[in-house]
Design an enzyme around this catalytic site. Sequence first.
Site, PDB file in Angstrom:
ATOM      1  N   ASN A  78      78.288   5.522  51.648  1.00 35.87           N
ATOM      2  CA  ASN A  78      76.841   5.460  51.824  1.00 35.87           C
ATOM      3  C   ASN A  78      76.395   4.273  52.684  1.00 35.87           C
ATOM      4  O   ASN A  78      75.202   3.991  52.782  1.00 35.87           O
ATOM      5  CB  ASN A  78      76.146   5.386  50.459  1.00 35.87           C
ATOM      6  CG  ASN A  78      76.584   6.515  49.547  1.00 35.87           C
ATOM      7  OD1 ASN A  78      77.311   6.288  48.576  1.00 35.87           O
ATOM      8  ND2 ASN A  78      76.199   7.738  49.901  1.00 35.87           N
ATOM      9  N   ILE A  85      72.219   1.110  54.791  1.00 38.84           N
ATOM     10  CA  ILE A  85      72.495   1.614  53.446  1.00 38.84           C
ATOM     11  C   ILE A  85      71.716   2.896  53.207  1.00 38.84           C
ATOM     12  O   ILE A  85      70.520   2.971  53.528  1.00 38.84           O
ATOM     13  CB  ILE A  85      72.078   0.569  52.379  1.00 38.84           C
ATOM     14  CG1 ILE A  85      72.731  -0.783  52.680  1.00 38.84           C
ATOM     15  CG2 ILE A  85      72.455   1.036  50.979  1.00 38.84           C
ATOM     16  CD1 ILE A  85      72.047  -1.930  51.992  1.00 38.84           C
ATOM     17  N   CYS A  86      72.387   3.891  52.661  1.00 42.02           N
ATOM     18  CA  CYS A  86      71.711   5.119  52.279  1.00 42.02           C
ATOM     19  C   CYS A  86      71.415   5.036  50.787  1.00 42.02           C
ATOM     20  O   CYS A  86      72.282   5.266  49.950  1.00 42.02           O
ATOM     21  CB  CYS A  86      72.592   6.328  52.589  1.00 42.02           C
ATOM     22  SG  CYS A  86      71.848   7.878  52.074  1.00 42.02           S
ATOM     23  N   LEU A  87      70.181   4.656  50.511  1.00 44.22           N
ATOM     24  CA  LEU A  87      69.807   4.508  49.106  1.00 44.22           C
ATOM     25  C   LEU A  87      68.364   4.974  48.980  1.00 44.22           C
ATOM     26  O   LEU A  87      67.489   4.528  49.733  1.00 44.22           O
ATOM     27  CB  LEU A  87      69.948   3.026  48.696  1.00 44.22           C
ATOM     28  CG  LEU A  87      69.727   2.676  47.245  1.00 44.22           C
ATOM     29  CD1 LEU A  87      70.764   3.359  46.363  1.00 44.22           C
ATOM     30  CD2 LEU A  87      69.798   1.175  47.042  1.00 44.22           C
TER      31      LEU A  87
END
Lengths: 149, 501
Positions: A78, A85-87
């Site tokens: 991620n 960041i993939c959040l």
Amino acid sequence: MALPKRIIKETERLMAEPVPGISAVPHEDNLRYFDVTIDGPSQSPYEQGTFKLELFLPDDYPMTPPKVRFLTKIYHPNIDKLGRICLDVLKSNWSPALQIRTILLSIQALLGAPNPDDPLANDVAKRWKEDQNAAIQTARDWTTQYAKK
Amino acid sequence: MSEYDDDRELYYLGNEPDYAASVLASGFRAAPELDFAVGDLDDFNFEPFVTAAPRGQTSRTASLLQSSGLLQVDEFQRLVELKRDESSESGTYSPVGLRSLEYVTTPNENLICAICTSPFIKPVELNCQHIFCEECLYDHLKSGIQSASLCPKCRDPIESLCPTSRLLTQLLDELEVVCPNEPCGCKTLHKRYTIHDHVSSYCDFENVPCPAADCERFIPRRLLNGECLHSQLECDECEDLMMEMELEVRVLPTISYSISLTRQQDHIKNKCPSGLLCCKHCALNLRRGDLAEHHARDCEKIPISCRGRIIGCPITGPRQFVNEHMKTCPIALMAPHIQEQNERQSKLQAETSQIRSQLIDLETKFDELEASFKQLSTSIKRERRQSLATGGTVSASRVEELTGRLDELALDHNSRIDNATSENARMHMNFVNESLRNQQQFHTFNATLTVMRNQLNMLSSLRATGNNANNTTNAANAVNAANSGSSGIGLDSVRREPPKL
């Protein structure tokens, strides 16, 4: 532009009662810019590693989420090679009731629970799905190589 | 409550009927059970907290917002916008930013807005019963992010808003805050709902517009006395230009604000050494600190008297004139010598009087000694007589002892008398010598003075009789004749060397 009271309060609290394994220090010349370090969670491939991040509070914070990026190289499905960041809480699920400390805790949790089904680094996610053990080993190697304490 | 309804009616009828109609059409419904929140508290001067603006249009709009019970999200947004426009148009002067207030104690966590992390300001309640500040919620709804339509706390969709209970408002009102002018010196604490009144009407440290019509600057309320204090002044205390209003603070940093302005004006007008003053003799502008020296040394017009005044020169006038006069005045030339002489004489007089007092002291001591001696001798005689009368109870040795002591005393007494007499004589001699010397000097001086007077007379007669050569010769002859006729000291000798005084 004067610094909103909320940012001052958050900074003060981060200094006075830091979250274990996380530190965030604002730059002296720009109090919206933080140098962050996050310790890799135990029992994860990032254990024993200390990861550097940068965090920036945009002008309309807390109405919009802070911008966070990894500076230390990390092997994670991620997190891409630019450190993005993939959040969800950093994007669509942001809420003004969240704070710097809660966001950093979420990132720490993301290190402990990679989610290859919602990838940002596609090659990493693919490998993670195909050969999880090898991927975890690579993540460990990268931690030793780049994030050694 | 009724007052409140009136307000709303007025608003609808008078100001924006279209808007009112639209609100009604879109399902607006009042929630009378919550309607009291603002209207009732208006009586307690509560309004500043609710609206942070003076009464009028703005407050009416805000009241509407607070009182309308259940509101749809878009209505809420429109109302907030409407209110913002109104307050920016009317340019309301709102000195207190409630968001930046410092609270005396950390408020209860339940009173804290999750968005601004400060105690609620104008709280509104969502359909999910989470509460936020009106401003914070408006900003959230307007933020344009994907979750803007969700409650920041529970992510439930925001559908409607309603005012919070009176209990919460009162709890918030009771919170104690530090006056925002605390950095300037106001150390007072206030309930949050009174802080606006304190700052806008009473706080001595609040900067208010300068009373002068042509001055656009601000001045602390405590210095307000109807005058503009923004004129530039120079003060010796700090050597640079400053404003009149700053003087109090800079000269006396610890000054209590209760000291009135007159003190600082007094400084400028009467004490400040840098204040410009006009010399009343020569009309020159000078600093107050330099005036005394100017009078003593420089001023050309100040009246002074000739240096020869101590021995009778009557000339007085402006310094310029007297300085010219003194160049030619013989009395002025003599004056320093005479002054020196006078000083020496007074010194001698002082010495003489000191010696005299010593002499008197010695004489009294001598008298005392004599008296005690007499007393002693009579007592001894009496004792001896007594001892003889009692038939020799006193032994011969005792008599001898006493006689010996008597002799000793007599000897001592004689030597003392001798000492005193010789001391007395010496003092007397000293005194006589000193007086003689003084007398001599005085005579000499008198003679000199006579000579000078003669010279002066002669000179003035010379001037009177004209300047031709014959006359001069005659005058010289006359002077010679006068010299030979006068006392022992000749004019020539006077000219060559001053008399030894």
